[in-house]
Design an enzyme around this catalytic site. Structure first.
Site, PDB file in Angstrom:
ATOM      1  N   GLU A 118       1.668   9.761  -7.217  1.00  0.00           N
ATOM      2  CA  GLU A 118       1.482   9.403  -5.813  1.00  0.00           C
ATOM      3  C   GLU A 118       2.845   9.025  -5.246  1.00  0.00           C
ATOM      4  O   GLU A 118       3.429   8.008  -5.621  1.00  0.00           O
ATOM      5  CB  GLU A 118       0.474   8.273  -5.609  1.00  0.00           C
ATOM      6  CG  GLU A 118       0.438   7.898  -4.117  1.00  0.00           C
ATOM      7  CD  GLU A 118      -0.758   7.102  -3.639  1.00  0.00           C
ATOM      8  OE1 GLU A 118      -1.765   6.997  -4.364  1.00  0.00           O
ATOM      9  OE2 GLU A 118      -0.674   6.574  -2.502  1.00  0.00           O
ATOM     10  N   HIS A 174     -15.111   2.770   2.723  1.00  0.00           N
ATOM     11  CA  HIS A 174     -14.094   1.809   2.281  1.00  0.00           C
ATOM     12  C   HIS A 174     -14.699   0.414   2.140  1.00  0.00           C
ATOM     13  O   HIS A 174     -15.144  -0.189   3.116  1.00  0.00           O
ATOM     14  CB  HIS A 174     -12.987   1.803   3.334  1.00  0.00           C
ATOM     15  CG  HIS A 174     -11.729   1.164   2.894  1.00  0.00           C
ATOM     16  ND1 HIS A 174     -11.240   0.036   3.507  1.00  0.00           N
ATOM     17  CD2 HIS A 174     -10.843   1.501   1.939  1.00  0.00           C
ATOM     18  CE1 HIS A 174     -10.088  -0.292   2.932  1.00  0.00           C
ATOM     19  NE2 HIS A 174      -9.824   0.585   1.991  1.00  0.00           N
ATOM     20  N   GLU A 234      -2.199  11.446  -2.444  1.00  0.00           N
ATOM     21  CA  GLU A 234      -1.330  11.134  -1.312  1.00  0.00           C
ATOM     22  C   GLU A 234       0.145  11.448  -1.581  1.00  0.00           C
ATOM     23  O   GLU A 234       0.999  10.573  -1.534  1.00  0.00           O
ATOM     24  CB  GLU A 234      -1.519   9.666  -0.900  1.00  0.00           C
ATOM     25  CG  GLU A 234      -2.946   9.461  -0.435  1.00  0.00           C
ATOM     26  CD  GLU A 234      -3.228   8.095   0.157  1.00  0.00           C
ATOM     27  OE1 GLU A 234      -3.942   8.007   1.160  1.00  0.00           O
ATOM     28  OE2 GLU A 234      -2.730   7.094  -0.400  1.00  0.00           O
ATOM     29  N   PHE A 238      -5.648  -5.921   2.083  1.00  0.00           N
ATOM     30  CA  PHE A 238      -6.046  -4.512   1.912  1.00  0.00           C
ATOM     31  C   PHE A 238      -6.259  -4.167   0.435  1.00  0.00           C
ATOM     32  O   PHE A 238      -6.845  -3.143   0.104  1.00  0.00           O
ATOM     33  CB  PHE A 238      -4.962  -3.620   2.530  1.00  0.00           C
ATOM     34  CG  PHE A 238      -5.475  -2.285   3.010  1.00  0.00           C
ATOM     35  CD1 PHE A 238      -6.415  -2.215   4.030  1.00  0.00           C
ATOM     36  CD2 PHE A 238      -5.005  -1.106   2.456  1.00  0.00           C
ATOM     37  CE1 PHE A 238      -6.892  -0.975   4.475  1.00  0.00           C
ATOM     38  CE2 PHE A 238      -5.465   0.129   2.899  1.00  0.00           C
ATOM     39  CZ  PHE A 238      -6.406   0.200   3.901  1.00  0.00           C
ATOM     40  N   ASN A 240       0.836  -1.196   0.000  1.00  0.00           N
ATOM     41  CA  ASN A 240       0.000   0.000   0.000  1.00  0.00           C
ATOM     42  C   ASN A 240       0.874   1.251   0.000  1.00  0.00           C
ATOM     43  O   ASN A 240       1.135   1.839  -1.038  1.00  0.00           O
ATOM     44  CB  ASN A 240      -0.940  -0.069   1.211  1.00  0.00           C
ATOM     45  CG  ASN A 240      -1.736   1.199   1.426  1.00  0.00           C
ATOM     46  OD1 ASN A 240      -1.716   2.103   0.605  1.00  0.00           O
ATOM     47  ND2 ASN A 240      -2.421   1.291   2.537  1.00  0.00           N
ATOM     48  N   GLU A 275     -12.556  10.082  -1.475  1.00  0.00           N
ATOM     49  CA  GLU A 275     -12.694   8.671  -1.076  1.00  0.00           C
ATOM     50  C   GLU A 275     -13.532   8.646   0.194  1.00  0.00           C
ATOM     51  O   GLU A 275     -13.322   9.432   1.110  1.00  0.00           O
ATOM     52  CB  GLU A 275     -11.335   8.025  -0.806  1.00  0.00           C
ATOM     53  CG  GLU A 275     -10.463   7.920  -2.032  1.00  0.00           C
ATOM     54  CD  GLU A 275      -9.066   7.366  -1.733  1.00  0.00           C
ATOM     55  OE1 GLU A 275      -8.903   6.587  -0.770  1.00  0.00           O
ATOM     56  OE2 GLU A 275      -8.138   7.749  -2.462  1.00  0.00           O
TER      57      GLU A 275
HETATM   58  C1  GAL Z   1      -6.535   5.892   0.497  1.00  0.00           C
HETATM   59  C2  GAL Z   1      -5.745   5.854  -0.774  1.00  0.00           C
HETATM   60  C3  GAL Z   1      -6.134   4.717  -1.655  1.00  0.00           C
HETATM   61  C4  GAL Z   1      -6.216   3.460  -0.862  1.00  0.00           C
HETATM   62  C5  GAL Z   1      -7.203   3.629   0.236  1.00  0.00           C
HETATM   63  C6  GAL Z   1      -7.296   2.437   1.142  1.00  0.00           C
HETATM   64  O1  GAL Z   1      -5.846   6.538   1.476  1.00  0.00           O
HETATM   65  O2  GAL Z   1      -5.858   7.045  -1.491  1.00  0.00           O
HETATM   66  O3  GAL Z   1      -5.209   4.602  -2.673  1.00  0.00           O
HETATM   67  O4  GAL Z   1      -4.979   3.198  -0.313  1.00  0.00           O
HETATM   68  O5  GAL Z   1      -6.805   4.681   1.054  1.00  0.00           O
HETATM   69  O6  GAL Z   1      -7.712   1.312   0.522  1.00  0.00           O
HETATM   70 MG    MG Z   2      -1.529   5.558  -1.030  1.00  0.00          MG
END
Ligand code: GAL
Ligand code: MG
Length: 977
Positions: free
Chosen positions: A393, A509, A436, A588, A82, A506
């Site tokens: 990123e 989740h 990010e 994840f 990640n 976002e």
């Molecule tokens: C965010 C990010 C995504 C992914 C998500 C968690 O912080 O932008 O790319 O990592 O969280 O699944």
């Molecule tokens: Mg990230």
């Protein structure tokens, strides 16, 4: 072939040179050259070197282009991380061991291309592309998600063959700014092609089409041979209507001494009367053809576009499309495929978008890089608002890179090239500067370029907005947080200080069994000016199809080896760690609203209902009020059927006449049925389907199922007069012919990903909730009734449980209570679990369904009479966890094919689950294929069940969905069929 060590492209070591974003690459433009090109997809000669400066050997294998070598039989396998980089070097450095793919093939350059300009296009390569033709250096490019074009005219000869070598270096300075949360791969992920143009050619075409019908087409013209010839001109036509030359612009140009002979500029205009505007609901497109002519009128070059007339603007804290404050019902989408990794076909992308349309989504954020070009064509055509995101990123080294001048060029290059490529798509309504990567001067530089080049769209960047949702920073016109708690969003919207639209980039989740409180979010969004929606994280579960025996990715050969979200026997959906990586971030990567084969997860049905275009806004005695909740469309594309479900099993249906409502309007319609006096609880559902074929749904596709309760259930009447024997064993456990395990107290569920990552599961483990020790306090036997009091003792406290088993007419009444001490203030569930004999295969129930639902994800599962085979109740989340629950169940039967079995009636609507796995069995394994179904059923009846929330990344469920300490009471009757 040039010796690698002497090769200038290698000698430059471009993989450790962030200042070098390209060499010999043509400027990106919006002229589509896909048609009429020579495709170079297919098998290429291939070898994988251990490092870019290792000399290629004689041993060639082959590799399919487009594709990643990490899924094509090499020993360099995918790795999932990640945030962390897969290597320790600081930017811009990379490890010396650096897999490098050398792709080579012979290309026949058509003889008829003599005198033409010949261009090689590589759709995408990660992360550095070096191009050689017949051993001569031809170009370098970075940015793994945008095409690179190279003018090969000087190095190839029409009518002859040329050897094209594409060297792809996996790790580079660019990897540090491509640290997105996804699998690491290496390869050429989009198509390669060769095309030719006249030396006199359209270098770029910019289309600006406004909702008032005003069309402006700006053309840039160049001649590869040098100065432009005299007398060239452009013409254009829009669905047959000729565009006019912008004579004023031409005149101004003629008088402007800065205008050069090397760059031609021309403008075409049209005013389209009664224009059909573009929006995501009615994505009207016009066909535009632009032609570049030589002085004698002959056509030197042609460019075709589809044009959508629409305006995007920000007015105060509202984002407006064509003057309307549209809700953004979005999802984050990666280019993903379980067999090919990042290579996605047109048909696959179309299937993605069709599915999203069918489930009420109207927006896509191209997380976290420009997606395949065809995605935007499809978004234009099917109707989506797109937040187009630059391929930036730098998550692991975000702070260092955001202000690092060595990366300045890369930031600007990536944002600019995205804009240059995608600027003509009506679907693109916002540019995003990446994800990010902290916030620094490099972002402002990119924002500055984008704003100047395209003043028609807002810009957003979460990293900038993070420092203050109302800050007047250069990099974000939108307050676009990720996973902000709803109360913070509400507080901001109500604070009086909001200056920008609040659209979460976002939220919610979707990892495992998740997306609790989605409906609560939308109730708040729709009710609160200033809140406009957001993008669910994310569309895909990125499980890669893997053979279990040798751990290898199935690759392209795996087609068809999955169904309904499940991998075929001998296969599984691999997630982090499954390819032997020691550094990884596990499951994840499985956090989408669809399984790796695009099978929708239950949350999709929740979303469909939340996004319903037509709703029952309220219920009055004589009828219901229907509302049109769209922004642009009437209801004429929908048809409806009324369904009345009564608790006694009766279902009545009648065709529905949908009123002619404009967006935002409501109308009262009479009740279609005389409500029968008898029959108990009554629910009216409007089954809304497409009235005709839509581009994304054939006629008759369900669009939504709005529902209203017409009559509540009468209070339950139990005959408490003991009637018959009740048999319990010496531990006070029920002995029953259909049960292999007696009903006992359950306080635990197989932790969901949210439970695990949110810390709840650890607490439950500390408390010992999975296996409390049951000690019998007392067993009292009365005629026809047994009262059993037990203590469930665990490390976290003792739960006193009382179970009264009463024989009643035709069955058994089970009345239970459990008292949770204050210390156990947030458990997974309080309820009963029992197990049945084998052979019971069908569940029929009156309650919410038919799909899985939970207390905080139950808005999209209508109450009705549902039935499903037991094996289909379970949802195969990649990492096994609590799943298959049904909310609001009033009663159910569980039966064998010969109709024998058991029937359960609940005191009030309860959470119920029936499946073939014990909670402990689910929690014990890491992959779905390791589960061994039991012959009998495991049945849970919950007095209370914890909401799902989204705590794997973001807020937990709301307090109202938690299971409180104190006394819980519930009762149910068990009858043999
Ligand atoms: C965010 C990010 C995504 C992914 C998500 C968690 O912080 O932008 O790319 O990592 O969280 O699944
Ligand atoms: Mg990230």
């Amino acid at each position: 072939m040039t010796d690698a060590h002497l090769d200038p492209l290698i000698a430059l070591r471009p993989w450790q040179a962030p200042e070098l974003t390209s060499w010999g690459r043509l400027p990106t433009n919006a002229v589509d050259r896909r048609h009429g090109a020579v495709p170079l997809d297919g098998d290429w000669r291939f070898q994988l070197l251990a490092a870019p400066d290792a000399p290629p050997g004689e041993a060639w294998s082959s590799s399919y282009v487009p594709g990643v070598w990490t899924l094509q039989g090499t020993d360099d396998l995918p790795q999932y991380l990640n945030v962390r980089m897969p290597f320790a070097e600081f930017p811009p450095d990379v490890p010396a061991a650096n897999p490098t793919g050398v792709y080579e093939r012979v290309v026949d350059v058509p003889a008829e291309w003599a005198g033409r300009r010949i261009v090689l296009q590589v759709g995408a390569a990660e992360s550095v592309l070096l191009v050689h033709v017949d051993g001569r250096p031809a170009g370098i490019s970075k940015d793994s998600h945008l095409a690179a074009e190279f003018d090969l005219t000087p190095v190839v000869r029409p009518g002859e063959r040329a050897t094209v070598r594409l060297t792809v270096v996996k790790w580079s300075d660019a990897s540090h700014i491509e640290d997105q949360d996804q699998w690491w791969h290496g390869g050429i992920t989009r198509s390669v092609l060769l095309y030719a143009t006249d030396p006199l050619h359209l270098a770029d075409v910019t289309v600006r089409a406004r909702r008032d019908g005003d069309l402006l087409v700006e053309c840039r013209v160049r001649d590869a041979g040098g100065p432009l010839p005299e007398g060239w001109y452009v013409s254009g036509e829009l669905d047959g209507q000729l565009l006019t030359q912008d004579a004023e612009f031409d005149r101004a140009n003629a008088e402007d001494e800065r205008v050069s002979a090397f760059l031609g500029e021309a403008r075409l205009r049209a005013a389209v009367p009664e224009v059909r505007t573009w929006n995501a609901e009615t994505p009207e497109l016009y066909g535009l053809t632009v032609r570049l002519h030589r002085a004698d009128g002959t056509v030197a070059d042609t460019s075709r576009h589809r044009v959508g007339f629409r305006d995007v603007e920000i007015d105060g804290r509202d984002l407006l499309v064509n003057g309307e404050r549209v809700f953004i019902r979005g999802v984050n989408r990666h280019d993903f495929h379980p067999l090919t990794g990042r290579t996605v076909s047109y048909d696959d992308m179309r299937a993605d978008l069709v599915l999203l349309k069918r489930f009420g989504f109207n927006a896509i954020r191209t997380a976290h890089y420009p997606n395949d070009p065809a995605l935007y064509d499809l978004a234009d055509e099917l109707g989506f608002y797109v937040v187009d995101e630059a391929d930036i990123e730098s998550h692991d080294h975000a702070h260092e890179i955001a202000d690092d001048p060595r990366y300045l060029g890369a930031f600007v290059d990536r944002a600019a090239r995205m804009v240059l490529r995608d600027k003509n798509h009506p679907s693109v309504i916002i540019w995003s500067l990446g994800n990010e990567s902290d916030y620094g001067a490099n972002h402002d530089a990119a924002a500055g370029w984008v704003r100047r080049h395209d003043p028609t769209r807002p810009v957003q960047y979460e990293g900038a907005a993070r420092h203050g949702w109302a800050d007047p920073d250069l990099a974000s016109d939108i307050a676009c947080p990720m996973y902000a708690p709803l109360e913070e969003c509400l507080a901001h919207a109500l604070s009086g200080t909001q200056t920008k639209p609040l659209i979460q980039c976002e939220y919610s989740h979707a990892m495992g069994n998740s997306n609790g409180t989605l409906a609560d979010h939308w109730a708040a969004i729709e009710a609160t000016p200033g809140l406009q929606g957001g993008f669910i994280w994310e569309f895909w579960d990125h499980g890669i199809l893997q053979r279990v025996n040798d751990g290898r990715p199935a690759g392209r050969g795996g087609a068809g080896l999955y169904d309904n979200g499940v991998a075929a026997p001998g296969h599984r959906w691999a997630y982090g760690g499954d390819f032997g990586e020691t550094d990884h971030d596990g499951a994840f990567i499985a956090d989408g609203v669809v399984f790796p084969d695009r099978t929708p997860k239950p949350v999709m049905f929740e979303h469909r209902e939340i996004a319903a275009p037509v709703r029952i806004d309220c219920f009055r005695h004589e009828g219901v009020v229907l509302g049109n909740h769209q922004h642009f469309r009437g209801l004429d594309w929908l048809s409806g059927v009324w369904e009345l479900s009564l608790a006694d099993g009766t279902t009545l249906t009648a065709p529905a006449e949908l009123p002619g409502l404009r967006p935002g309007e409501t109308a009262a319609v009479p009740l279609p049925f005389e409500l029968p006096a008898e029959g108990g609880e009554a629910w009216l559902t409007l089954r809304v389907t497409t009235a005709g074929d839509e581009p994304w749904a054939p006629r008759g596709t369900v669009v939504c199922l709005p529902q209203v309760r017409l009559r509540a259930a009468p209070p339950p009447v139990h005959t408490r007069v003991p009637d018959g024997p009740v048999e319990v064993d010496e531990d006070g456990l029920l002995v029953h012919p259909l049960l292999t395990a007696a009903p006992v107290l359950s306080l635990w569920r197989a932790p969901t990903d949210n439970d695990e990552l949110g810390g709840m599961a650890a607490r439950w483990r500390d408390w010992g909730l999975a296996e409390p020790a049951r000690t019998v306090v007392s067993v009292r036997r009365d005629p026809g009734r047994v009262t059993v009091v037990s203590d469930y003792v665990c490390a976290g406290g003792t739960v006193r449980h009382e179970q009264v088993l009463t024989a009643v007419a035709g069955g058994l009444l089970v009345t239970e209570s459990a008292e949770l001490p204050e210390a156990l203030h947030d458990v997974a569930r309080v309820g009963t679990v029992f197990e049945t004999v084998p052979g019971l295969t069908l569940l029929e129930w009156f309650g919410q369904g038919p799909w899985e639902s939970y207390p905080d994800r139950a808005a999209g599962a209508p109450v009705g009479h549902h039935s499903l085979p037991v094996d289909e109740l379970f949802t195969p989340y990649l990492r096994p966890q609590e799943s298959g629950g049904r909310h609001g169940v009033r009663r159910f039967t569980l039966s064998a094919p010969d109709a024998t079995g058991l029937a359960v009636r609940l005191d009030r609507p309860r959470q119920v689950s029936v499946n073939r796995h014990r909670a402990a069995g689910l929690a014990a394994v890491a992959h779905h294929d390791e589960l061994v179904p039991r012959a009998g059923c495991v049945v849970h009846i919950d007095a209370a069940h914890r909401g799902l929330g989204t705590a794997s990344c973001g807020p937990d469920t709301f307090a109202s969905y938690l299971v409180a300490a104190g006394v819980h009471r519930w009762s149910w009757t068990l009858r043999v069929l």
